[in-house]
Design a protein around this motif. Sequence first.
Motif, PDB file in Angstrom:
ATOM      1  N   SER A  57     -18.550  -2.430  -2.082  1.00  0.00           N
ATOM      2  CA  SER A  57     -17.687  -3.282  -2.893  1.00  0.00           C
ATOM      3  C   SER A  57     -16.273  -2.725  -2.845  1.00  0.00           C
ATOM      4  O   SER A  57     -16.054  -1.601  -2.379  1.00  0.00           O
ATOM      5  CB  SER A  57     -18.193  -3.326  -4.338  1.00  0.00           C
ATOM      6  OG  SER A  57     -18.179  -2.024  -4.897  1.00  0.00           O
ATOM      7  N   VAL A  58     -15.335  -3.511  -3.325  1.00  0.00           N
ATOM      8  CA  VAL A  58     -13.948  -3.043  -3.366  1.00  0.00           C
ATOM      9  C   VAL A  58     -13.358  -3.287  -4.748  1.00  0.00           C
ATOM     10  O   VAL A  58     -13.727  -4.221  -5.444  1.00  0.00           O
ATOM     11  CB  VAL A  58     -13.057  -3.721  -2.297  1.00  0.00           C
ATOM     12  CG1 VAL A  58     -13.522  -3.372  -0.911  1.00  0.00           C
ATOM     13  CG2 VAL A  58     -13.008  -5.214  -2.471  1.00  0.00           C
ATOM     14  N   ALA A  59     -12.453  -2.415  -5.113  1.00  0.00           N
ATOM     15  CA  ALA A  59     -11.658  -2.548  -6.323  1.00  0.00           C
ATOM     16  C   ALA A  59     -10.259  -2.071  -5.958  1.00  0.00           C
ATOM     17  O   ALA A  59     -10.058  -1.476  -4.896  1.00  0.00           O
ATOM     18  CB  ALA A  59     -12.250  -1.713  -7.453  1.00  0.00           C
ATOM     19  N   LYS A  60      -9.314  -2.314  -6.812  1.00  0.00           N
ATOM     20  CA  LYS A  60      -7.935  -1.962  -6.492  1.00  0.00           C
ATOM     21  C   LYS A  60      -7.772  -0.495  -6.067  1.00  0.00           C
ATOM     22  O   LYS A  60      -7.121  -0.204  -5.071  1.00  0.00           O
ATOM     23  CB  LYS A  60      -7.033  -2.293  -7.677  1.00  0.00           C
ATOM     24  CG  LYS A  60      -5.571  -2.180  -7.344  1.00  0.00           C
ATOM     25  CD  LYS A  60      -4.699  -2.722  -8.463  1.00  0.00           C
ATOM     26  CE  LYS A  60      -3.246  -2.685  -8.009  1.00  0.00           C
ATOM     27  NZ  LYS A  60      -2.369  -3.394  -8.901  1.00  0.00           N
ATOM     28  N   PRO A  61      -8.397   0.479  -6.794  1.00  0.00           N
ATOM     29  CA  PRO A  61      -8.175   1.876  -6.411  1.00  0.00           C
ATOM     30  C   PRO A  61      -9.179   2.466  -5.416  1.00  0.00           C
ATOM     31  O   PRO A  61      -9.004   3.584  -4.952  1.00  0.00           O
ATOM     32  CB  PRO A  61      -8.276   2.618  -7.743  1.00  0.00           C
ATOM     33  CG  PRO A  61      -9.221   1.792  -8.555  1.00  0.00           C
ATOM     34  CD  PRO A  61      -9.002   0.362  -8.119  1.00  0.00           C
ATOM     35  N   HIS A  62     -10.260   1.708  -5.094  1.00  0.00           N
ATOM     36  CA  HIS A  62     -11.297   2.341  -4.279  1.00  0.00           C
ATOM     37  C   HIS A  62     -12.217   1.337  -3.576  1.00  0.00           C
ATOM     38  O   HIS A  62     -12.219   0.154  -3.895  1.00  0.00           O
ATOM     39  CB  HIS A  62     -12.165   3.248  -5.154  1.00  0.00           C
ATOM     40  CG  HIS A  62     -12.909   2.499  -6.213  1.00  0.00           C
ATOM     41  ND1 HIS A  62     -12.459   2.431  -7.508  1.00  0.00           N
ATOM     42  CD2 HIS A  62     -14.051   1.781  -6.181  1.00  0.00           C
ATOM     43  CE1 HIS A  62     -13.300   1.692  -8.218  1.00  0.00           C
ATOM     44  NE2 HIS A  62     -14.276   1.280  -7.433  1.00  0.00           N
ATOM     45  N   MET A  63     -13.021   1.892  -2.672  1.00  0.00           N
ATOM     46  CA  MET A  63     -14.150   1.185  -2.069  1.00  0.00           C
ATOM     47  C   MET A  63     -15.409   1.817  -2.659  1.00  0.00           C
ATOM     48  O   MET A  63     -15.515   3.042  -2.742  1.00  0.00           O
ATOM     49  CB  MET A  63     -14.147   1.369  -0.547  1.00  0.00           C
ATOM     50  CG  MET A  63     -15.383   0.826   0.134  1.00  0.00           C
ATOM     51  SD  MET A  63     -15.333   0.947   1.949  1.00  0.00           S
ATOM     52  CE  MET A  63     -15.251   2.720   2.152  1.00  0.00           C
ATOM     53  N   GLY A  64     -16.343   0.998  -3.084  1.00  0.00           N
ATOM     54  CA  GLY A  64     -17.578   1.511  -3.650  1.00  0.00           C
ATOM     55  C   GLY A  64     -18.710   1.452  -2.643  1.00  0.00           C
ATOM     56  O   GLY A  64     -18.751   0.572  -1.784  1.00  0.00           O
ATOM     57  N   PHE A  65     -19.628   2.401  -2.746  1.00  0.00           N
ATOM     58  CA  PHE A  65     -20.867   2.363  -1.963  1.00  0.00           C
ATOM     59  C   PHE A  65     -22.017   2.533  -2.952  1.00  0.00           C
ATOM     60  O   PHE A  65     -21.944   3.346  -3.878  1.00  0.00           O
ATOM     61  CB  PHE A  65     -20.897   3.458  -0.886  1.00  0.00           C
ATOM     62  CG  PHE A  65     -20.851   4.862  -1.407  1.00  0.00           C
ATOM     63  CD1 PHE A  65     -22.018   5.606  -1.568  1.00  0.00           C
ATOM     64  CD2 PHE A  65     -19.641   5.456  -1.744  1.00  0.00           C
ATOM     65  CE1 PHE A  65     -21.972   6.912  -2.053  1.00  0.00           C
ATOM     66  CE2 PHE A  65     -19.592   6.761  -2.221  1.00  0.00           C
ATOM     67  CZ  PHE A  65     -20.758   7.485  -2.383  1.00  0.00           C
TER      68      PHE A  65
END
Length: 124
Positions: A57-65
């Motif tokens: 997933s993505v968010a403004k400050p990071h990519m999530g796994f």
Amino acid sequence: MIADFESYLDQIDNVANRERVRTVLNWVQTTFPQLEQRYAWNQPMFTDHGTFIIGFSVAKPHMGFAPESEGMAHFAEQIAAAGYNPGKKFGRIKWTQAVDYDLLKQIIKYNIDDKIDCATFWRR
């Protein structure tokens, strides 16, 4: 190669972040060609024989796994050593941090091996 995820990628406004996610998704598909692509819960994910292996997933400050809480717990020390911000079911890689592909490979392989006989989407 990751055609199923292109509409998701197109929604990432920052071009550098979009390309980074594309690179990671392509890497997963190339490294683990047996995994199936699936788009669900607004995120690209990979499955094996119908069971969840990892999602992104993505968010403004990071990519999530997201390797489920079992994967996060099993690799807690390595995730912390990589400097990633861990949650219970997913980790966060800041856009400014390098992607530790060796760690991702270990996490994905662990889930594939651990869920070899799993007949459900999520662990029970």
